[in-house]
Each structure stands twice: as C-alpha cells, then as structure tokens.
Design a protein around this motif. Sequence first.
Motif, short mmCIF file in Angstrom:
data_model
loop_
_atom_site.label_atom_id
_atom_site.label_comp_id
_atom_site.label_asym_id
_atom_site.label_seq_id
_atom_site.Cartn_x
_atom_site.Cartn_y
_atom_site.Cartn_z
N GLN A 77 59.61 13.33 35.88
CA GLN A 77 60.34 12.98 34.66
C GLN A 77 59.82 11.68 34.07
O GLN A 77 59.74 11.51 32.85
CB GLN A 77 61.84 12.85 34.97
N ARG A 78 59.47 10.73 34.93
CA ARG A 78 58.93 9.46 34.44
C ARG A 78 57.60 9.67 33.73
O ARG A 78 57.34 9.08 32.68
CB ARG A 78 58.76 8.48 35.61
N ARG A 79 56.75 10.54 34.30
CA ARG A 79 55.45 10.80 33.67
C ARG A 79 55.60 11.56 32.36
O ARG A 79 54.79 11.39 31.45
CB ARG A 79 54.56 11.58 34.63
N LEU A 80 56.65 12.39 32.26
CA LEU A 80 56.89 13.08 31.00
C LEU A 80 57.17 12.10 29.87
O LEU A 80 56.80 12.34 28.71
CB LEU A 80 58.08 14.05 31.14
N GLY A 81 57.82 11.00 30.19
CA GLY A 81 58.16 10.00 29.19
C GLY A 81 57.02 9.07 28.82
O GLY A 81 57.12 8.33 27.84
N GLU A 82 55.94 9.10 29.59
CA GLU A 82 54.80 8.24 29.29
C GLU A 82 53.91 8.87 28.24
O GLU A 82 53.91 10.09 28.04
CB GLU A 82 53.99 7.98 30.58
#
Length: 636
Positions: free
Chosen positions: A119-124
């Motif tokens: 999920q964190r990488r999706l937001g990057e």
Amino acid sequence: MSWGTLRNSGQERELFKRRSFVAIIAIILLTGVLVGRFYYLQIIEHETYATISDRNRLQVQPVPPTRGLIHDRNGVLLAENRPVFSLTVIPEQVSDMDALIEEIRGIVQVRPEDVESFQRRLGERRRPFEPVPLRYHLSESEMARLAVNRHSLPGVETEARLVRYYPYGRLTAHVLGYVGRINEQDASRIDQVAYAGTHYIGKTGLERVYEEELHGEVGYQNVETNARGRVMRVLEREDPTPGRDLTLSLDIRLQQVAHEALGDRRGAIVAINPETGGLLAQVSTPGFDTNKFVTGIDHENYSELRDSLDKPLFNRATRGQYPPGSTIKPMMALAGLASDTVTQSDVVHDPGYYKLPNSSQVFRNWKRGGHGDTTLYDAIVLSSDTYFYKMAYEMGGAEMADYLEHFGFGSVTSLDVSDERAGILPGPQWKRRVHGEPWYPGDSVNMGIGQGYFLSTPMQLAATTSVIANRGARRPPRHLRYIDGDIPARHLLPDVVRPPVEMGEKSDWEYVINAMEDVVHGSNGTARGISPGLNYRMAGKTGTSQVFSLEGEEYDEDEVAERMRDHALFVAFAPADDPEIVVSVLVENGGSGSATAAPVARQVMDAWINGFPEVLTNQAIPGAMENNGPSGRDPQ
C-alpha cells in the motif's frame, strides 16, 4: 354500396411505388453514409487508427541492466545477484484492489506487513503500468497455485527478478552497505530514463558510492500484448549494458579475523595497506544482516535494530567520533620536534602530575607517582602524560592544530567512504567559532594527550598512523582497487600523495618509530603484553579515552557502569622497517588500550603477516584464491 366501389387499386399501386421509392432512396443514402464513414476511417484516418491499435497491441518495455558484482582482492564474491520469484500487481488493471488482495490471500500467504509495504508503494510516484511487488520469494508450489488461478486474477503477474544478495551480510554490512527499492526521494534525484525498469538503487556504503558504475545502462524491447495486457511475444529487443564489476582492496579473510577478534564487544577495526592506501579490513561491531533490507525489512526487525542500545546500524569505523587519547602522542612528538618546542635530548621530570604556571590547576598523569626524569622517547614508550602536558602548553593550541591538520585530523581522510565524519581538531579559531569562547591554556594541555574537545574516528586514526608508517607520505584510504577485473581504478581515484608540512628531519621520524617499536617490544612498553611470540617487529601506541571525568577522585573501573568506562584504543603498523599493514582498534568502554585493544590488533596483524588459519582459507571463505606466499598479499 358494393366492395368494388370502395377499393381503388390504381391509387394503392401509386402509393406503394412512392413508398418504395422513398425507402430505396433512404437505403441508398444510409449506405452512402456508411461507405463514406468506412472510407474516412480506413483510408483517410488509416495511419491514425493503425497507430492507436498498435499502441494497444504493442508496447515498448524497458529492460533493466544486471547490477555489477563486487569481489574482494582475491576474487571472493561479496555482492551478487540471485533470481527470486515475486508476485506483482499492475494497479491500472485492477478495479477492486482490496478484493483482489483477499483473493490472493486465499491462494498464497500474504503477511500484513507485505500488504502495508504494498500500500505504501502504491502511494509513491511511479511509472504507469509499472508492476508493484506484493510478495517476494515465492516457492514452487505457490507459483503453481498462482498459475492455476491466473485467469481470475487480473493485473497479477509472477516474475523472476535478480535481487541483490550478500553472502557475508554481517561481515560486510558497514563496508558494502545495501541496495533497496527506489522510493520517492530517490526518484526525485535520478534520471528517470536511465532507471526505467530498475527497482533497486544503492542506499548506503559502496553500493551508494559506486551506484553509477554498478547500475549499467537500460535496454528496451518491443512486445505484443493481448487485450488483458499480457505479453504474447517479443518483437524486437535492445539488450541492456550490465553494470561494471568492482574489485576491492578488502580481504574477506582478514575481515573475518578482525570481526572475530572483537567478538561481542562494541568496537571498530580499520586495516590499511600504507603503500597504496588500500583498505584491507573495515569492521564495526555489532553488525547486521544487510539481506533483510534488500526487499524491505519488516517493522519489527527494523525497530529491534534501531532501538538496540548497541546501535548495530551505526558505523563506528567511519562515523564514531572518540577522543583519540594517547594514540596521538607519536604525532605530537613529531610536531614538537618540527616546531623546535622540544628536542630529542630534552628531559622533563614527571612527578605524576603537571601544574600550569601561575595556576593551582593540576593535570594528573595516568600513573600515580609519575615516571621520574623522562625524555621524549621515554614519554612515548611509557605514555607519560606529564611530558606531553608541558609540551602542549608550550606549543599552544594554534600551532598544535596546524601540525596535526597535515596528518589528516579534522578532515575526511578517505576517498570513497560515503559516510566518514571529519572528527574535531580543536584550536583557538575553532573554539571561538563554535563555542564563542577564548582558548585557555588548559585546553592546550588536554589537547596534547588527545582529550578535551579533540575527536577522531577509527578510520582517521588508521590514516594518520599511515603517515608515520610511510615516513611522511599521506595516501588517503580507498576501497576500490579494480574495475571489471583488471582495469586499475586510478581514473576514478587518483593516487594522491600529500606529504605534510616540514615535519622535522628524517632522523626524527625514525626516532619516533623506534620509540613506537619499544611500546610493543621494550621491557617497559605499555603494549609489551602482546610481544611474547611475536616473530616480526611491530610499532604501536596504546590509548585510553575518557567517557567522563572524575573531579578529585581516582578512576576505578570496577566501580563504574560498563557503558561509562574508558574506551580502549591501539594503533600500530608492521613490519616496522617496511610496513605492509596499519591497524587501528577501538573497543568501546573496553578500559585499557594495552589490555584490551592491543591483543585485538595483534590477532589481525598475525593473520596478515604470518598467514590465515587454514579453516578460514579452505572452509569459511569458499571461492578464495590460493595464497601468494604465507599471507596471500601482493603489492597492491
């Protein structure tokens, strides 16, 4: 009225003809419009829609380069690339991400931390249609289950990627550093075209310093895809250029010896070839496993490393700043001789303390009762504080700082260590600038024995000791030795030789070096405990740096908490007449340099000069080349 009088057949025929004519005209017009539209789309706009169609069917994909390998001086692989099967998701092809993740969880194990990282990488920030990894290190059975259910998992791919692997993760953690996934901060500073398709970048250590050489150049391929975006075939390919392989001066066998010599203690060891500046070993303990950081360390393991009192993530060899203590006395002796503050024949009476002129302030010697009448030679061998107190007072802070600066104190000494700190070389100007206070005589006295404001790193101590081993030549430490196996690295790291300012006569250098030999081999030397069985001549200097001071009380190690005890230091080079290795050792809160740090240095030097234990050569370090003589050394 009859039925015939009501029906008009002629009128009906005329009506039918008119209606048929209108229908035919309408059909002709509509057919014309359709044909015209076909003509417009297929003839006039053919190129436009053919291009759009090809874009839907054909894609240009970047092909990331293979990252360069890193070897030690004997060809042992220190950083390699291993294939790992990963589960990735293309967000643009997924309508309901939460539902998809739940469905994947029913097929393979996905941990909460995997989802959190995903999920964190999706937001990057990322490139469109770039796959985002959800799970690494898939097993064969997991790959098979995903393949069976592939039809119901839109946007899900399983792919093999080369992932960085460090065979000696803990031994080389603070030297090589590690690679990690490209984040937003990385993306803002790199060339997006050059890193197209690349997921990892050097984060720390040599992986970061030599990122440009290790990365390589991206390639491209034209692929044909189906309606769901899956690659059907490769139409054209331009291969990437692999990253360049690096060969270091480091010897993994010596690295292991040094690591084991420190054991469970907090400390650092730096070993240098003084002739070239090549770093033979660089150890900071405790260490950590860098492989955990490559694909993303979980919160629990990272918190354990971050919050540990022993600070395993902290590189003590290059970032740890400690008072150098008595290890600077040989440099101070050369500075005193060069400045004519003292001569080789000057005698100072050491009663166990030094008292400033016209002052009641007393500075204690480490030996209660003192050493009596002492020459400069004796002051080095016996580590007389009183002699150096007097000399430092007479030289003054400005002149001491000027001479010590040319050895390398107060500056970054190495050429390719990204996180090395400069330490603190105090002086009147420095104190006025930093503290806004004048320089006092007591500051000079403390500086003369490496205390007070004076701070240095283990890397710096090894580099400055190399200047003595080289009889004045200063060769900055370096890790890199060769590129691509046999190309000298001099075009990246020039062979810099910087002799200090006039540091006295040649006889002064030999005078100080002879005294350092007697520190180890003399009957009264502070490191004489390591001399039994020594089959080569070692020149060294012990040191002890205070963590805190006791006003009016005698220091008792047994009464002090372990983390408040003195740091143990030792610097040395051998053989003394033609040095092949320089070693600096720091043991945090180790107490006496002679009892704690000096034996560690002896273990390292014995291995390098007399040869490594057979267990290291044949078992612990697989793939190492055969020895060139007893120690496996060569001129570089």
